[in-house]
Design a protein around this motif. Structure first.
Motif, short mmCIF file in Angstrom:
data_model
loop_
_atom_site.label_atom_id
_atom_site.label_comp_id
_atom_site.label_asym_id
_atom_site.label_seq_id
_atom_site.Cartn_x
_atom_site.Cartn_y
_atom_site.Cartn_z
N ARG B 80 28.76 24.06 54.91
CA ARG B 80 28.23 23.27 53.81
C ARG B 80 28.68 23.82 52.45
N LEU B 81 28.58 25.17 52.34
CA LEU B 81 28.97 25.79 51.07
C LEU B 81 30.45 25.59 50.77
N ARG B 82 31.25 25.75 51.83
CA ARG B 82 32.69 25.61 51.64
C ARG B 82 33.02 24.22 51.11
N GLN B 83 32.29 23.22 51.64
CA GLN B 83 32.49 21.86 51.15
C GLN B 83 32.15 21.78 49.67
N LEU B 84 31.05 22.47 49.30
CA LEU B 84 30.58 22.36 47.92
C LEU B 84 31.49 23.05 46.92
N ILE B 85 31.85 24.32 47.20
CA ILE B 85 32.60 25.08 46.19
C ILE B 85 34.04 25.38 46.59
N GLY B 86 34.40 25.05 47.80
CA GLY B 86 35.78 25.27 48.21
C GLY B 86 36.17 26.73 48.23
N GLU B 87 35.23 27.61 48.58
CA GLU B 87 35.57 29.03 48.63
C GLU B 87 34.91 29.67 49.85
N SER B 88 35.64 30.57 50.49
CA SER B 88 35.05 31.23 51.66
C SER B 88 34.35 32.51 51.24
N PRO B 89 33.10 32.72 51.68
CA PRO B 89 32.39 33.93 51.30
C PRO B 89 32.97 35.17 51.97
N LYS B 90 32.82 36.33 51.30
CA LYS B 90 33.33 37.58 51.87
C LYS B 90 32.50 37.96 53.10
N ASN B 91 33.17 38.50 54.11
CA ASN B 91 32.38 38.95 55.27
C ASN B 91 32.20 40.46 55.25
N ILE B 92 31.21 40.91 55.95
CA ILE B 92 30.78 42.30 55.85
C ILE B 92 31.51 43.20 56.85
N GLY B 93 32.21 42.63 57.82
CA GLY B 93 32.98 43.46 58.75
C GLY B 93 32.17 43.93 59.94
N GLU B 94 32.89 44.36 60.98
CA GLU B 94 32.23 44.83 62.20
C GLU B 94 31.51 46.15 61.93
N SER B 245 33.61 48.35 57.59
CA SER B 245 34.90 48.35 56.92
C SER B 245 35.01 47.05 56.14
N HIS B 246 35.56 47.15 54.95
CA HIS B 246 35.55 46.05 54.02
C HIS B 246 36.99 45.82 53.64
N GLU B 247 37.55 44.66 54.00
CA GLU B 247 39.01 44.51 53.89
C GLU B 247 39.49 44.52 52.44
N ASP B 248 38.86 43.70 51.59
CA ASP B 248 39.40 43.57 50.24
C ASP B 248 38.76 44.55 49.28
N LYS B 249 39.24 45.79 49.32
CA LYS B 249 38.69 46.80 48.41
C LYS B 249 39.83 47.57 47.76
N PRO B 250 40.19 47.23 46.55
CA PRO B 250 41.26 47.97 45.88
C PRO B 250 40.71 49.28 45.34
N LEU B 251 40.85 50.36 46.11
CA LEU B 251 40.30 51.64 45.68
C LEU B 251 41.43 52.52 45.18
N SER B 252 41.65 52.55 43.88
CA SER B 252 42.67 53.45 43.36
C SER B 252 42.04 54.82 43.17
N PRO B 253 42.74 55.87 43.59
CA PRO B 253 42.13 57.19 43.53
C PRO B 253 41.86 57.68 42.11
N GLN B 254 42.66 57.21 41.13
CA GLN B 254 42.48 57.74 39.76
C GLN B 254 41.15 57.27 39.16
#
Lengths: 188, 268
Positions: B80-94, B245-254
């Protein structure tokens, strides 16, 4: 029993190293009776005091510095503990022990209590430095938060460390004193 | 003469200097490796004292049942949400369940040691969740043990929202079971009792994970309005946690510590 010089040095070194590893292993562990307000005794600080109490300036400084690095490795690295433990080592080594302090249960506990308070103060100042220094990209707690946390932590850690100090100090000091006696016997 | 003096010095202090350098280098490399060797040793030693494995299985079973019920509901809602906003929510991972085998090695830092490491698929930056909500993220991982930096740690920054009003802010720890949120707006819509979850903007944590409830509000605080939050999770009595584990996480060490703030500000 007569040991060769090399094997004695090696044994002494490995016992010293083993005691450090034991302290490092005790750091993340929490046993019943060893915890106060979520704080455990600072075993590495006790080790540095035990080491420095009968040693010279440079040995104490080196030990404090190296042990500080080890503790950094076990937790977050900023601010470093090397500074506070170096100060502890140097201060302990330069105490006029023959004059004022005897090497007994109470004095060692007292020294550990004072050194613990000093080392926490240094760490608190380091935290304040990071808060105050502009543009460092690091912000931790605000000054008042550092202050209130410092009060809790210092008392708990100093009390616990001083109570547990003899457990580490006695066997270690016994061993080092024996080694020193052996050394003296072999040279004369 | 000079050479002679140097030689004399070397004969007297050479060995001592060498040993000092070796000791310092050793300690420094231990520091750089985040105590990996020692945590490995610790995890091996503490293995016999671990909470029995059966508990892990029970937890996974319960978790599976919970998930299967939730899944259908989520799937429908998603569609339903995808229809409304056209965006997929982030998933939390296994989730990977992990026993807590140790506490912080330095009382100025709030952290935990868990008995699962990179050999079990835990990597640096993973979100760590316990019954009740978010507790922190993995700060360093060796093969069979990892260190978790808790949300109550002074260096921890989490992008959060108030569930009722969607007011966004950054939560930081102050070393106890309460944490503090600083809001971006001058007059955020927040009051005592509001529930706090991780923000949709957060790049490091999955969105919508519960964190705690607001216990006090100080809108006149400077430089930004502050509220105090009590965490849902009783951090002191935990025995097991789950690592996501969270796929989209840009973790730069600096920009490790405060990058959450920058990411949030960029999004505003």
């Amino acid at each position: 029993m007569r040991w060769s010089k090399l094997s004695r040095k090696l044994t002494n070194g490995s016992v010293t190293l083993a005691s450090i590893v034991l302290c490092l292993l005790l750091l993340p562990a929490r046993f019943p009776g060893m915890e106060l307000l979520g704080v455990a005794p600072n075993w590495l600080l006790i080790w540095v005091v035990s080491w420095s109490i009968n040693r010279g300036f440079w040995q104490a400084a080196l030990a404090g510095w190296a042990i500080g690095f080890l503790q950094d490795g076990m937790s977050e690295q900023i601010p470093t503990r090397a500074l506070s433990l170096l100060i502890v080592g140097v201060l302990t080594a330069s105490l006029k022990k023959q004059k004022y302090v005897q090497e007994d249960f109470i004095s060692v506990s007292l020294i550990v209590f004072a050194m613990s308070a000093i080392s926490e103060t240094v760490v608190a100042l380091q935290f304040c430095w990071y808060t105050w220094r502009p543009g460092s990209g690091l912000t931790f707690m605000h000054f008042d938060e550092v202050w209130s946390y410092y009060q809790d932590v210092t008392l708990a850690s100093a009390l616990l460390s001083s109570l547990w100090a003899p457990v580490l100090y006695y066997p270690l000091n016994y061993w080092w004193r024996r080694m020193r006696l052996l050394e003296m016997n072999s040279t004369t | 003469m000079f050479v002679y003096a140097i030689r004399q010095w070397w004969i007297r202090y050479g060995v001592t200097t060498g040993i000092s350098i070796v000791v310092l280098l050793g300690a420094w490399s231990f520091r750089q490796s985040n105590g990996r060797i020692l945590y490995e040793l610790y995890s091996q030693i503490s293995k016999p004292f671990e909470v029995p494995q059966a508990k892990e299985k029970d937890l996974i079973d319960a978790r599976t049942r919970e998930l299967s019920v939730k899944l259908e509901e989520q799937r429908q809602e998603n569609a339903r949400l995808r229809q409304l906003i056209g965006e997929s929510p982030k998933n939390i991972g296994e989730p990977k369940f992990a026993p807590i085998i140790g506490r912080s090695a330095n009382h100025w830092w709030q952290s935990l040691v868990i008995g699962r490491g990179s050999a079990d698929g835990v990597t640096r930056g993973d979100a760590v969740v316990a019954p009740g909500g978010l507790i922190g993220r993995v700060a360093s991982a060796s093969a069979h043990a990892s260190r978790v930096l808790l949300v109550s740690d002074p260096s921890s920054r989490v992008g959060v929202t108030v569930t009722r009003s969607r007011a966004a802010g950054v939560m930081r720890g102050v070393g106890s079971t309460t944490t503090i949120i600083e809001f971006f707006e001058k007059l955020p819509d927040v009051k005592t009792g509001d529930a706090i979850t991780t923000s949709n903007f957060s790049q490091r944590f999955p969105a919508g994970v519960p964190i705690g409830t607001v216990t006090s509000v100080d809108l006149s605080a400077s430089p930004a309005p502050q509220v105090e939050v009590e965490l849902f999770v009783p951090l002191a009595d935990l025995e097991w946690v789950s690592v996501h584990s969270h796929e989209d996480k840009p973790l730069s060490p600096q920009s490790e510590l405060n990058s959450e703030v920058e990411i949030l500000l960029d999004d505003e």
